[in-house]
Design an enzyme around this catalytic site. Structure first.
Site, PDB file in Angstrom:
ATOM      1  N   ALA A  84      65.869  63.692  19.403  1.00 51.67           N
ATOM      2  CA  ALA A  84      66.437  62.594  20.191  1.00 51.67           C
ATOM      3  C   ALA A  84      67.963  62.694  20.246  1.00 51.67           C
ATOM      4  O   ALA A  84      68.583  63.354  19.400  1.00 51.67           O
ATOM      5  CB  ALA A  84      66.025  61.255  19.586  1.00 51.67           C
ATOM      6  N   ASP A 102      57.269  46.161  -0.947  1.00 48.56           N
ATOM      7  CA  ASP A 102      58.079  45.419  -1.926  1.00 48.56           C
ATOM      8  C   ASP A 102      57.675  43.955  -2.041  1.00 48.56           C
ATOM      9  O   ASP A 102      57.739  43.377  -3.128  1.00 48.56           O
ATOM     10  CB  ASP A 102      59.576  45.588  -1.658  1.00 48.56           C
ATOM     11  CG  ASP A 102      59.992  45.038  -0.317  1.00 48.56           C
ATOM     12  OD1 ASP A 102      59.104  44.839   0.545  1.00 48.56           O
ATOM     13  OD2 ASP A 102      61.197  44.810  -0.118  1.00 48.56           O
ATOM     14  N   GLY A 160      51.491  45.125   5.084  1.00 48.66           N
ATOM     15  CA  GLY A 160      51.105  45.914   6.257  1.00 48.66           C
ATOM     16  C   GLY A 160      50.208  47.066   5.849  1.00 48.66           C
ATOM     17  O   GLY A 160      50.446  47.700   4.824  1.00 48.66           O
ATOM     18  N   THR A 220      53.333  51.815   2.286  1.00 44.69           N
ATOM     19  CA  THR A 220      53.975  51.188   3.446  1.00 44.69           C
ATOM     20  C   THR A 220      54.530  52.296   4.338  1.00 44.69           C
ATOM     21  O   THR A 220      55.059  53.289   3.825  1.00 44.69           O
ATOM     22  CB  THR A 220      55.113  50.221   3.036  1.00 44.69           C
ATOM     23  OG1 THR A 220      55.924  49.943   4.188  1.00 44.69           O
ATOM     24  CG2 THR A 220      56.020  50.773   1.959  1.00 44.69           C
ATOM     25  N   ILE A 221      54.405  52.106   5.653  1.00 48.77           N
ATOM     26  CA  ILE A 221      54.922  53.145   6.549  1.00 48.77           C
ATOM     27  C   ILE A 221      56.455  53.175   6.544  1.00 48.77           C
ATOM     28  O   ILE A 221      57.054  54.131   7.013  1.00 48.77           O
ATOM     29  CB  ILE A 221      54.397  52.979   8.004  1.00 48.77           C
ATOM     30  CG1 ILE A 221      54.889  51.676   8.635  1.00 48.77           C
ATOM     31  CG2 ILE A 221      52.894  53.105   8.070  1.00 48.77           C
ATOM     32  CD1 ILE A 221      54.682  51.617  10.155  1.00 48.77           C
ATOM     33  N   ASP A 222      57.082  52.133   6.008  1.00 47.59           N
ATOM     34  CA  ASP A 222      58.541  52.001   6.117  1.00 47.59           C
ATOM     35  C   ASP A 222      59.322  52.913   5.157  1.00 47.59           C
ATOM     36  O   ASP A 222      60.514  53.151   5.368  1.00 47.59           O
ATOM     37  CB  ASP A 222      58.987  50.550   5.860  1.00 47.59           C
ATOM     38  CG  ASP A 222      58.320  49.583   6.811  1.00 47.59           C
ATOM     39  OD1 ASP A 222      57.907  50.020   7.903  1.00 47.59           O
ATOM     40  OD2 ASP A 222      58.196  48.394   6.466  1.00 47.59           O
ATOM     41  N   HIS A 241      52.048  48.716  17.140  1.00 51.28           N
ATOM     42  CA  HIS A 241      51.070  48.976  16.082  1.00 51.28           C
ATOM     43  C   HIS A 241      50.404  50.337  16.149  1.00 51.28           C
ATOM     44  O   HIS A 241      49.719  50.731  15.201  1.00 51.28           O
ATOM     45  CB  HIS A 241      50.028  47.854  16.046  1.00 51.28           C
ATOM     46  CG  HIS A 241      50.585  46.596  15.458  1.00 51.28           C
ATOM     47  ND1 HIS A 241      51.295  45.685  16.215  1.00 51.28           N
ATOM     48  CD2 HIS A 241      50.603  46.138  14.188  1.00 51.28           C
ATOM     49  CE1 HIS A 241      51.697  44.708  15.427  1.00 51.28           C
ATOM     50  NE2 HIS A 241      51.293  44.958  14.189  1.00 51.28           N
ATOM     51  N   ARG A 268      60.825  47.249   9.605  1.00 50.45           N
ATOM     52  CA  ARG A 268      61.374  46.042   8.965  1.00 50.45           C
ATOM     53  C   ARG A 268      62.897  46.115   8.919  1.00 50.45           C
ATOM     54  O   ARG A 268      63.506  46.256   9.945  1.00 50.45           O
ATOM     55  CB  ARG A 268      60.788  45.872   7.575  1.00 50.45           C
ATOM     56  CG  ARG A 268      59.376  45.347   7.609  1.00 50.45           C
ATOM     57  CD  ARG A 268      59.140  44.557   6.399  1.00 50.45           C
ATOM     58  NE  ARG A 268      58.064  43.612   6.571  1.00 50.45           N
ATOM     59  CZ  ARG A 268      57.767  42.724   5.668  1.00 50.45           C
ATOM     60  NH1 ARG A 268      58.468  42.628   4.570  1.00 50.45           N
ATOM     61  NH2 ARG A 268      56.788  41.901   5.872  1.00 50.45           N
ATOM     62  N   GLU A 295      63.411  48.484  15.289  1.00 47.41           N
ATOM     63  CA  GLU A 295      63.039  47.185  15.870  1.00 47.41           C
ATOM     64  C   GLU A 295      64.012  46.048  15.553  1.00 47.41           C
ATOM     65  O   GLU A 295      64.211  45.163  16.381  1.00 47.41           O
ATOM     66  CB  GLU A 295      61.617  46.791  15.439  1.00 47.41           C
ATOM     67  CG  GLU A 295      61.441  46.701  13.925  1.00 47.41           C
ATOM     68  CD  GLU A 295      60.012  46.384  13.480  1.00 47.41           C
ATOM     69  OE1 GLU A 295      59.196  45.963  14.302  1.00 47.41           O
ATOM     70  OE2 GLU A 295      59.723  46.565  12.278  1.00 47.41           O
ATOM     71  N   ASP A 336      60.560  52.229   2.377  1.00 47.77           N
ATOM     72  CA  ASP A 336      61.770  51.497   1.966  1.00 47.77           C
ATOM     73  C   ASP A 336      61.764  51.098   0.490  1.00 47.77           C
ATOM     74  O   ASP A 336      62.490  50.178   0.103  1.00 47.77           O
ATOM     75  CB  ASP A 336      61.944  50.245   2.848  1.00 47.77           C
ATOM     76  CG  ASP A 336      60.733  49.333   2.786  1.00 47.77           C
ATOM     77  OD1 ASP A 336      59.695  49.737   2.221  1.00 47.77           O
ATOM     78  OD2 ASP A 336      60.809  48.212   3.313  1.00 47.77           O
ATOM     79  N   ARG A 382      48.374  38.809   4.657  1.00 46.00           N
ATOM     80  CA  ARG A 382      49.601  38.232   4.106  1.00 46.00           C
ATOM     81  C   ARG A 382      49.235  36.799   3.709  1.00 46.00           C
ATOM     82  O   ARG A 382      48.485  36.137   4.413  1.00 46.00           O
ATOM     83  CB  ARG A 382      50.720  38.262   5.133  1.00 46.00           C
ATOM     84  CG  ARG A 382      51.020  39.707   5.596  1.00 46.00           C
ATOM     85  CD  ARG A 382      52.340  39.807   6.305  1.00 46.00           C
ATOM     86  NE  ARG A 382      52.420  41.002   7.140  1.00 46.00           N
ATOM     87  CZ  ARG A 382      52.981  42.145   6.764  1.00 46.00           C
ATOM     88  NH1 ARG A 382      53.504  42.273   5.572  1.00 46.00           N
ATOM     89  NH2 ARG A 382      53.029  43.169   7.599  1.00 46.00           N
TER      90      ARG A 382
END
Ligand code: ATP
Length: 327
Positions: A191, A107, A15, A130-132, A257, A176, A227, A134, A76
């Site tokens: 929130a 990863d 991504g 990566t934006i995650d 996105h 993810r 998500e 992780d 990908r």
């Protein structure tokens, strides 16, 4: 090392993430200043297999530090997961006389890089993009801070309209199988709750968080939903709440996105610049099969095997803070 590194290849994979361009710029310039030639590989591993390669000069990375996405494009590739695919990639590496490869990605991309390194004995260095966020072994990944700020700004805007109409907003966030973006964005945006894969949020807890706010006459409620925390995402959560509480006026917003785009924050630009320079330094220091990362603001070199194998944990104090602050 058996031979000096004269030429490197650099690619972005998986991504896209804001700040990848800043990392490419840093890699190119840090290499050139050390008399190493740079071959830019377009479209990730797909481009490596298809020989989509172009030599880059310092000028080729001018004016990109502020741009989101990746000028190298990302892709990908299922074929690269196979030995035949990686053999094709290695054929390009040989043809282009690439002595070492720098992979900017997550990863999955690092898993592919490690296999290539093992099978063909080529030095690879991973830069976490990566934006995650992780990846184990680094406090931050390139793109995470920008995405976090984007989500926070979107939720701020939703709160304006939510307050006017006294609604419950469920906001679906990417990630993810990780909840870092969702939890941090929930804290930053104030929130009421976050639903993330790492923590089981039972229906009663959610009801309590929202119901408590209602009783205290809060004008609106916002819940962030990762998500993949629940099958069906925020829409599935909305269905359950609508049945028990039709009076909440539940609305779902899927940020999608949007979260990947935009100009990188100063934090991401600086992180990407440091990691890009550190990746070249790692090669000069004869390191291989490592990820460059940052821990407590210091650059660290983490074996790719560990970055891939271990799972980064959600910080408990962050989870607790969200519970405390949403009363
Ligand atoms: P993000 O976290 O942003 O999604 P990522 O790098 O984890 O980034 P993936 O789609 O998982 O993204 O991986 C990118 C590419 O890396 C894949 O398309 C594939 O070509 C290669 N790859 C992923 N997993 C493997 C694997 N197990 N073996 C070989 N190659 C892999």
């Amino acid at each position: 090392m058996e031979y000096a590194i004269k030429t490197i290849g650099v690619l972005t994979s998986g991504g896209d993430a804001p700040g990848m361009n800043a990392a490419v710029r840093a890699v190119v310039r840090a290499a050139i200043i050390n008399n190493i030639r740079v071959k830019a590989v377009f479209r990730g591993y797909k481009g490596l297999m298809d020989d989509e390669v172009q030599e880059f000069t310092s000028q080729d990375v001018s004016g990109i530090i502020q741009r989101g996405g990746t000028i190298l494009k990302s892709a990908r590739s299922e074929e690269f997961r196979t030995q035949e695919g990686r053999a094709r990639a290695y054929a390009t590496i040989k043809k282009e006389k690439i002595d070492a490869l720098i992979v900017i990605g997550g990863d999955g991309s690092f898993t592919g890089a490690r296999l290539l390194a093992q099978e063909y004995n080529i030095p690879v260095i991973g830069i976490p993009g990566t934006i995650d966020n992780d990846l184990w072994g680094t406090d931050a990944t390139i793109g995470y801070d920008t995405a976090l700020n984007t989500i926070m700004e979107c939720v701020d805007k939703l709160r304006d309209t939510g307050t006017s109409h006294e609604r419950l907003f469920l906001v679906e966030v990417m990630g993810r199988d990780a909840g870092f973006l969702t939890l941090s964005a929930a804290i930053a945006a104030g929130a009421e709750a976050a639903i993330i894969p790492e923590k089981a949020t039972v229906a009663e807890q959610l009801e309590a968080a929202i119901g408590h706010g209602r009783r205290k006459h809060k004008n609106s409620s916002i819940v962030l939903v990762q998500e993949h925390a629940i099958e069906g995402g925020a829409q599935a959560v909305a269905k359950v709440i609508e049945q028990s509480h039709p009076e909440y006026g539940t609305r779902v917003t899927i940020l999608g996105h949007l979260q990947r785009g935009g100009s990188p924050t100063a934090y991401d630009r600086i992180l990407a610049s440091r990691l890009g320079c550190a990746a070249i330094q790692a090669l000069l220091d004869e390191q291989r099969s490592i990820m460059v990362g940052v821990q407590n603001s210091e650059i660290v070199y983490v074996p790719l095997t560990q970055a891939i194998k271990y799972k980064k944990n959600i910080k408990d104090d962050k989870w607790q803070a969200l519970q405390v602050l949403s009363i």
